[in-house]
Write an enzyme that holds these catalytic residues in place. Sequence first.
Site, PDB file in Angstrom:
ATOM      1  N   HIS A  72      -7.479  -7.870  65.531  1.00  0.00           N
ATOM      2  CA  HIS A  72      -6.578  -8.828  64.999  1.00  0.00           C
ATOM      3  C   HIS A  72      -5.373  -7.577  65.391  1.00  0.00           C
ATOM      4  CE1 HIS A  72      -8.612 -11.685  62.918  1.00  0.00           C
ATOM      5  NE2 HIS A  72      -9.120 -12.012  63.963  1.00  0.00           N
ATOM      6  N   TYR A 201      -3.814 -12.948  52.976  1.00  0.00           N
ATOM      7  CA  TYR A 201      -5.002 -12.806  51.745  1.00  0.00           C
ATOM      8  C   TYR A 201      -3.703 -12.672  50.478  1.00  0.00           C
ATOM      9  CZ  TYR A 201      -7.454  -8.603  53.284  1.00  0.00           C
ATOM     10  OH  TYR A 201      -8.261  -8.132  54.062  1.00  0.00           O
ATOM     11  N   PRO A 293     -13.050  -5.199  47.855  1.00  0.00           N
ATOM     12  CA  PRO A 293     -13.931  -5.507  49.289  1.00  0.00           C
ATOM     13  C   PRO A 293     -11.956  -5.986  49.490  1.00  0.00           C
ATOM     14  CG  PRO A 293     -14.235  -7.837  47.912  1.00  0.00           C
ATOM     15  CD  PRO A 293     -14.756  -5.785  46.192  1.00  0.00           C
ATOM     16  N   LYS A 297     -12.408  -1.660  52.760  1.00  0.00           N
ATOM     17  CA  LYS A 297     -13.158  -0.379  53.394  1.00  0.00           C
ATOM     18  C   LYS A 297     -14.380  -0.210  53.046  1.00  0.00           C
ATOM     19  CE  LYS A 297      -8.425   0.932  54.489  1.00  0.00           C
ATOM     20  NZ  LYS A 297      -8.582   0.180  56.192  1.00  0.00           N
ATOM     21  N   TYR A 385      -4.336   0.099  55.668  1.00  0.00           N
ATOM     22  CA  TYR A 385      -4.982  -0.757  56.364  1.00  0.00           C
ATOM     23  C   TYR A 385      -5.554  -1.181  58.067  1.00  0.00           C
ATOM     24  CZ  TYR A 385      -7.021  -6.233  56.351  1.00  0.00           C
ATOM     25  OH  TYR A 385      -7.486  -7.406  56.739  1.00  0.00           O
TER      26      TYR A 385
HETATM   27  C1  PHB Z   1     -14.488 -10.470  54.722  1.00  0.00           C
HETATM   28  O1  PHB Z   1     -14.048 -11.161  55.890  1.00  0.00           O
HETATM   29  O2  PHB Z   1     -15.681 -10.771  54.364  1.00  0.00           O
HETATM   30  C2  PHB Z   1     -13.792  -9.860  54.733  1.00  0.00           C
HETATM   31  C3  PHB Z   1     -12.699 -10.012  54.699  1.00  0.00           C
HETATM   32  C4  PHB Z   1     -11.408  -8.614  54.569  1.00  0.00           C
HETATM   33  C5  PHB Z   1     -11.451  -8.433  53.692  1.00  0.00           C
HETATM   34  C6  PHB Z   1     -12.825  -8.491  52.567  1.00  0.00           C
HETATM   35  C7  PHB Z   1     -14.268  -9.496  52.772  1.00  0.00           C
HETATM   36  O3  PHB Z   1     -10.585  -7.123  52.654  1.00  0.00           O
END
Ligand code: PHB
Length: 392
Positions: A72, A201, A293, A297, A385
Amino acid sequence: MRTQVAIIGAGPSGLLLGALLAKAGIDAVIVEQRSAEYVLGRIRAGVLEQVTVDLLDGVGVGARMHREGLPHDGFDLCFGGARHRVDLLGLSGGKRVMVYGQTEVTRDLMDARQAAGLATVYDAADVSVHDLHTASPRVRYRTGDEVHEIACDFIAGCDGFHGVCRQSVPPGDLRTYEKVYPFGWLGVLSRTPPVSHELIYASSDRGFALCSMRSHTLSRYYVQCSLDDKVEQWSDARFWDELKRRLDATAAAALVTGPSIEKSIAPLRSFVAEPMRFGRLFLAGDAAHIVPPTGAKGLNLAATDVGYLGHALIEHYRDRSDEGIECYSERALARVWKAERFSWWMTSLLHRFPDTGEFGAKMQRAELEYLVGSHAAMASLAENYVGLPMVA
Ligand code: PHB
Ligand code: APR
């Protein structure tokens, strides 16, 4: 039994450390309290930094990740009914992330370990660690009625947040720092195409939401929920409805819904234990620290911890130098705290807290507007990130 390094826990940290040591010809045994199937049944995040990809490639388990994983180049931030792209590739000077589930990373490491015939004990009961400050620490565990003991040079505590290793350190030798967030994440896995080809997000008046994926046909979605909520209170219909309300109109209209294959609620926590070494016991991954989450990280920190630790142990055996061992805790913690800060910041920015209030909501909105309007702020977000470098 005798080995050079006894590794407690067959999660990603323990398995990756095992692979790093095996590659260097260092003898190690992994002792895991659960079965392999149980370990593989846990669904966790799935965004890998380049350093994690490099570590996996370095131990020769990257082939399926490169075949099936999804590189990505950016993600979307969604607020105020609109989406804003974070161009990770452009802002970070050419770095991207790899979307590949932790379960798959774990499976690849387990398969490689099994194929190489390396020792792993699953279903080990009553695991305990002893003589941490002597030259020959020991691990004890039970299988059925039989008690086993492993004598070793070092113990790697890769046994997660609830493991026995951190708990075996005298409380006076350990300092812990913790923040528990007043909400959870309700996660749903569904066999549906992802709503967008990149992650979203979202921050909304109703709370945070995240659109993620495992493949082109498997989606992973989350909504911020109350800690009192029970999974049974969240029918699939209620979940999809709530997710749509937290997204922009285009994403909400494009969302393909379907039955959930997994649904669970996870609390959010920031936690660090210092230091990460006690005599001949090292802590790595979730055994030493937890991040919320937001920003994904957790797995990446686990990987870089064992990157430092593997290097330190290789220096010890190959070069007869203990410099890496002496510096392990300090080196790992320097990176850990920066990821703690980033995860805390992203969590604070995007979630509704019970005390956010009208002023707090205005501050969050102003920060989001500043972020998407400032190259410097976006570059900082992207830099964190995609992952900060592993400093030697
Ligand atoms: C996930 O795909 O489970 C996932 C992706 C990004 C995050 C947290 C969880 O920041
Ligand atoms: N004895 C042996 N094994 C144990 C013990 C014990 N007393 N206690 C726990 N374990 C095992 C668990 O069953 C688990 O398989 O240790 C393993 C720890 O694995 P993880 O919890 O996955 O931790 P880690 O390998 O450090 O990986 C960190 O996991 O929680 C996520 O976000 C986090 O992605 C990150 C990753």
